[in-house]
Design a protein around this motif. Structure first.
Motif, PDB file in Angstrom:
ATOM      1  N   UNK A  74       0.824  -1.217   0.000  1.00  0.00           N
ATOM      2  CA  UNK A  74       0.000   0.000   0.000  1.00  0.00           C
ATOM      3  C   UNK A  74       0.856   1.264   0.000  1.00  0.00           C
ATOM      4  N   UNK A  75       2.114   1.127   0.445  1.00  0.00           N
ATOM      5  CA  UNK A  75       3.002   2.309   0.455  1.00  0.00           C
ATOM      6  C   UNK A  75       3.506   2.658  -0.943  1.00  0.00           C
ATOM      7  N   UNK A  76       3.367   1.726  -1.903  1.00  0.00           N
ATOM      8  CA  UNK A  76       3.908   1.983  -3.249  1.00  0.00           C
ATOM      9  C   UNK A  76       3.187   3.160  -3.905  1.00  0.00           C
ATOM     10  N   UNK A  78      -0.978   5.439  -3.918  1.00  0.00           N
ATOM     11  CA  UNK A  78      -2.315   5.587  -3.307  1.00  0.00           C
ATOM     12  C   UNK A  78      -3.357   4.706  -3.966  1.00  0.00           C
ATOM     13  N   UNK A  79      -3.103   4.310  -5.240  1.00  0.00           N
ATOM     14  CA  UNK A  79      -4.123   3.528  -5.952  1.00  0.00           C
ATOM     15  C   UNK A  79      -3.883   2.023  -5.897  1.00  0.00           C
ATOM     16  N   UNK A  80      -3.088   1.577  -4.948  1.00  0.00           N
ATOM     17  CA  UNK A  80      -2.899   0.128  -4.763  1.00  0.00           C
ATOM     18  C   UNK A  80      -4.163  -0.487  -4.142  1.00  0.00           C
ATOM     19  N   UNK A  81      -4.586  -1.615  -4.705  1.00  0.00           N
ATOM     20  CA  UNK A  81      -5.592  -2.470  -4.047  1.00  0.00           C
ATOM     21  C   UNK A  81      -4.850  -3.761  -3.696  1.00  0.00           C
ATOM     22  N   UNK A  82      -4.774  -4.062  -2.428  1.00  0.00           N
ATOM     23  CA  UNK A  82      -4.055  -5.270  -2.005  1.00  0.00           C
ATOM     24  C   UNK A  82      -4.948  -6.471  -2.291  1.00  0.00           C
ATOM     25  N   UNK A  83      -4.361  -7.453  -2.973  1.00  0.00           N
ATOM     26  CA  UNK A  83      -5.139  -8.640  -3.356  1.00  0.00           C
ATOM     27  C   UNK A  83      -4.807  -9.756  -2.372  1.00  0.00           C
ATOM     28  N   UNK A  84      -5.851 -10.316  -1.770  1.00  0.00           N
ATOM     29  CA  UNK A  84      -5.663 -11.426  -0.821  1.00  0.00           C
ATOM     30  C   UNK A  84      -6.559 -12.588  -1.257  1.00  0.00           C
ATOM     31  N   UNK A  85      -6.109 -13.829  -0.989  1.00  0.00           N
ATOM     32  CA  UNK A  85      -6.935 -14.976  -1.395  1.00  0.00           C
ATOM     33  C   UNK A  85      -8.135 -15.180  -0.476  1.00  0.00           C
ATOM     34  N   UNK A  86      -9.149 -15.871  -1.025  1.00  0.00           N
ATOM     35  CA  UNK A  86     -10.374 -16.080  -0.249  1.00  0.00           C
ATOM     36  C   UNK A  86     -10.206 -17.282   0.698  1.00  0.00           C
ATOM     37  N   UNK A  97      -6.902  -4.539   6.772  1.00  0.00           N
ATOM     38  CA  UNK A  97      -6.413  -3.570   5.782  1.00  0.00           C
ATOM     39  C   UNK A  97      -7.500  -2.578   5.374  1.00  0.00           C
ATOM     40  N   UNK A  98      -8.748  -3.040   5.255  1.00  0.00           N
ATOM     41  CA  UNK A  98      -9.806  -2.084   4.884  1.00  0.00           C
ATOM     42  C   UNK A  98     -10.087  -1.121   6.039  1.00  0.00           C
ATOM     43  N   UNK A  99      -9.943  -1.611   7.292  1.00  0.00           N
ATOM     44  CA  UNK A  99     -10.081  -0.706   8.446  1.00  0.00           C
ATOM     45  C   UNK A  99      -9.016   0.390   8.410  1.00  0.00           C
ATOM     46  N   UNK A 100      -7.881   0.080   7.775  1.00  0.00           N
ATOM     47  CA  UNK A 100      -6.806   1.079   7.644  1.00  0.00           C
ATOM     48  C   UNK A 100      -6.966   1.908   6.363  1.00  0.00           C
ATOM     49  N   UNK A 101      -8.136   1.742   5.709  1.00  0.00           N
ATOM     50  CA  UNK A 101      -8.487   2.483   4.490  1.00  0.00           C
ATOM     51  C   UNK A 101      -7.629   2.123   3.283  1.00  0.00           C
ATOM     52  N   UNK A 102      -7.130   0.894   3.283  1.00  0.00           N
ATOM     53  CA  UNK A 102      -6.461   0.360   2.098  1.00  0.00           C
ATOM     54  C   UNK A 102      -7.497  -0.414   1.295  1.00  0.00           C
ATOM     55  N   UNK A 103      -7.510  -0.217  -0.018  1.00  0.00           N
ATOM     56  CA  UNK A 103      -8.432  -1.000  -0.859  1.00  0.00           C
ATOM     57  C   UNK A 103      -7.975  -2.460  -0.881  1.00  0.00           C
TER      58      UNK A 103
END
Ligand code: E4P
Length: 220
Positions: A74-76, A78-86, A97-103
């Motif tokens: 997310x530091x790279x 502002x428009x990073x969306x971190x992709x995590x597996x289900x 991460x969404x609580x920290x306002x990261x997409x």
């Protein structure tokens, strides 16, 4: 419907972004490996080229590792969306991460219940994989319809449905009809969207008839 490009090929993304029709980019570890680029360099370049969300996937499998990798990614830009597996770990990382306002884009979604979990975990996007379901004889598009219906049944499930593993222009049409918010398209499928034999034939006929008039269309 928003169009994302499903690629880590910076040259392709640069070229396609010139259409003015690209709303974001998705990558995954396979696409990064295919690009031959250093992960963080490729992602930083893509983030510069496109204003919208750029998905960059974690490779940790535990929640703490995913959160640490997600924070670094997310530091790279502002428009990073971190992709995590289900997975349960991915859902925990998603919530943090969404609580920290990261997409967050929750990927590898193959069932409606998984999509419901992703929405409850606050995902910005959930990525149902249409093509991979079709590959095993299931109906990938039905999953998009089911998720749309479920999300629309409840207030506050604001997760965007990102139709992934799109293989053909028909997938794009059907995903749009099913109400997917976003489609992520391989560059080749995006290019195919504009093609129609009757457009080419019609244009050739118009230009041939126009040439016979000897006229030009004014430019000022
Ligand atoms: C997108 O986020 C996915 O990684 C991608 O669409 C997967 O597509 P595939 O099933 O063609 O590899």
């Amino acid at each position: 419907m928003k169009f994302f490009i499903d690629s880590a090929d910076v040259g392709e993304i640069r070229e396609l972004s010139q259409t003015g029709l690209i709303d974001g980019v998705t990558t995954n570890p396979t696409l990064i490996a295919k690009s031959g680029r250093k992960f963080t360099d490729a992602i930083a370049e893509i983030c510069d080229l496109v204003d919208g969300p750029v998905s960059a996937e974690v490779t940790a499998t535990d929640a703490e590792g995913m959160i640490a990798e997600g924070r670094a990614l997310a530091k790279i830009a502002e428009n990073i969306a971190v992709k995590v597996p289900l997975t349960w770990a991915g859902l925990r990382a998603c919530r943090t991460l969404t609580d920290e306002e990261t997409m967050v884009n929750v990927t590898l979604c193959f069932s409606a219940n998984q999509a419901l979990l992703a929405a409850k975990a606050g995902a910005t996007f959930v990525s149902p994989f249409i093509g991979r379901l079709d590959d095993i004889g299931e109906d990938g598009m039905q999953l998009i319809r089911d998720i749309r219906k479920i999300y629309d049944n409840y207030m506050g499930l604001d997760t965007e449905i990102l139709a992934a593993s799109i293989r053909t222009p028909v997938h794009v049409t059907e995903a749009a009809k099913a109400g997917a918010d976003v489609g992520t398209l391989p560059p080749g499928v995006f290019r195919q969207l504009v093609e129609h034999a009757l457009t080419d034939k019609g244009l050739a006929a118009f230009l041939a008839d126009w040439e016979k008039t000897g006229q030009t269309v004014p430019r000022k």
